[in-house]
Design a protein around this motif. Structure first.
Motif, PDB file in Angstrom:
ATOM      1  N   SER A  27      37.505 -65.634 -39.606  1.00 23.74           N
ATOM      2  CA  SER A  27      38.832 -65.965 -39.411  1.00 23.74           C
ATOM      3  C   SER A  27      39.440 -65.837 -37.978  1.00 23.74           C
ATOM      4  O   SER A  27      40.419 -66.255 -37.737  1.00 23.74           O
ATOM      5  N   PHE A  28      38.658 -64.918 -37.162  1.00 21.12           N
ATOM      6  CA  PHE A  28      39.315 -64.595 -35.876  1.00 21.12           C
ATOM      7  C   PHE A  28      39.062 -66.035 -34.997  1.00 21.12           C
ATOM      8  O   PHE A  28      39.996 -65.957 -34.177  1.00 21.12           O
ATOM      9  N   ALA A  30      40.275 -68.592 -35.689  1.00 23.74           N
ATOM     10  CA  ALA A  30      41.740 -69.506 -35.816  1.00 23.74           C
ATOM     11  C   ALA A  30      42.654 -69.194 -34.553  1.00 23.74           C
ATOM     12  O   ALA A  30      43.476 -69.944 -34.115  1.00 23.74           O
ATOM     13  N   ASP A  31      42.538 -67.947 -34.288  1.00 26.28           N
ATOM     14  CA  ASP A  31      43.487 -67.236 -33.298  1.00 26.28           C
ATOM     15  C   ASP A  31      42.740 -66.560 -32.132  1.00 26.28           C
ATOM     16  O   ASP A  31      43.241 -65.348 -31.790  1.00 26.28           O
ATOM     17  N   LYS A  32      42.017 -67.062 -31.651  1.00 30.44           N
ATOM     18  CA  LYS A  32      40.859 -66.237 -30.549  1.00 30.44           C
ATOM     19  C   LYS A  32      41.279 -66.120 -29.099  1.00 30.44           C
ATOM     20  O   LYS A  32      40.938 -65.493 -28.532  1.00 30.44           O
ATOM     21  N   GLY A  33      42.516 -67.122 -29.018  1.00 34.82           N
ATOM     22  CA  GLY A  33      43.004 -67.049 -27.492  1.00 34.82           C
ATOM     23  C   GLY A  33      41.616 -67.065 -26.533  1.00 34.82           C
ATOM     24  O   GLY A  33      40.949 -67.985 -26.451  1.00 34.82           O
ATOM     25  N   ARG A  34      41.752 -66.141 -25.625  1.00 31.88           N
ATOM     26  CA  ARG A  34      40.625 -66.057 -24.484  1.00 31.88           C
ATOM     27  C   ARG A  34      39.717 -65.128 -24.769  1.00 31.88           C
ATOM     28  O   ARG A  34      38.760 -64.824 -24.063  1.00 31.88           O
ATOM     29  N   ASN A  35      39.871 -64.297 -25.806  1.00 35.82           N
ATOM     30  CA  ASN A  35      38.621 -63.716 -26.405  1.00 35.82           C
ATOM     31  C   ASN A  35      37.331 -64.111 -26.318  1.00 35.82           C
ATOM     32  O   ASN A  35      37.144 -65.192 -26.863  1.00 35.82           O
TER      33      ASN A  35
END
Ligand code: PRP
Ligand code: MG
Length: 209
Positions: A27-28, A30-35
């Motif tokens: 699930s991460f 979906a909204d990982k950004g620059r991680n």
């Protein structure tokens, strides 16, 4: 904790889909950004998002127990990891391509542009042909158009890039797909890793590599 290195970019979405189907919490994504590091805390898993050749490096050094990477990269940078599964995603192939007037049977020493010098060298060597390899970092398709080389060795997926640049495919070299690779010591040390591989195998079917 088990660490899995994933290839950033093109095959990311399909890889995540397979991992999610195998029951990992992705699930991460979906909204990982620059991680670039993620966790499935419940299953004690860690995911690294890295460039394709670095997947093999992390696995070889045992930092990652498992990795997902294209066979193009594995052919180009052979190393000491185990190939466990063909995930049947990221499907494409290597081909020799050039402008329509190229003559593959021409006996002159050809110049070949490629991002994959080892694969290109091995291919022409397998045909007993000695070629001059010109290493290019990308946009290889323009090389024969503007006269840098006689032809290219590159990946063809849809063929759109070839068509857009007026190139024609002359020879098929090898099929490419994404593979699950493993660190051999990790597999011996931690039986849970084979269980994870089994879960992935159940999703992708038993693809013998
Ligand atoms: C890859 C490959 C081909 C193209 C193949 O390039 O090197 O150029 O994709 O895909 P297609 O057959 O669907 O057109 P990429 O876009 O990764 O860029 P690069 O070669 O400049 O790194
Ligand atoms: Mg390209």
């Amino acid at each position: 904790m088990i660490t899995i290195a994933l290839t950033k970019g093109r095959i990311e979405k399909d890889t995540v889909k397979i991992l999610a189907e195998a029951g990992f919490d992705m699930s991460f994504m979906a909204d990982k950004g620059r991680n670039l590091i993620f966790f499935d805390k419940a299953q004690d898993l860690r995911f690294l998002l890295v460039k394709a050749p670095d997947v093999a490096t992390y696995v070889e050094h045992g930092i990652a127990d498992l990795g997902v990477v294209g066979s193009d990269v594995l052919y180009e940078h052979p190393g000491s990891y185990l190939e466990m599964l063909d995930l049947n995603i990221g499907l494409c192939k290597f081909a020799v391509a050039s402008i329509p007037s190229y003559d593959p049977l021409d006996h002159k020493r050809k110049k070949i542009a490629t991002k994959y010098p080892n694969i290109a060298t091995d291919y022409f060597r397998s045909k007993d042909e000695d070629v001059e390899i010109v290493s290019i970092q990308g946009s290889v398709e323009i090389a024969p158009v503007i006269g840098l080389t006689d032809a290219i060795v590159d990946i063809v997926e849809t063929g759109n890039t070839l068509v857009a640049n007026g190139l024609v495919e002359f020879e098929d070299i090898i099929r490419v797909s994404s593979r699950l690779i493993a660190n051999s010591a990790s597999i011996k040390k931690n039986p849970e890793i084979m269980t994870l591989i089994g879960r992935l195998e159940a999703v992708v079917g038993n693809e013998e590599v």
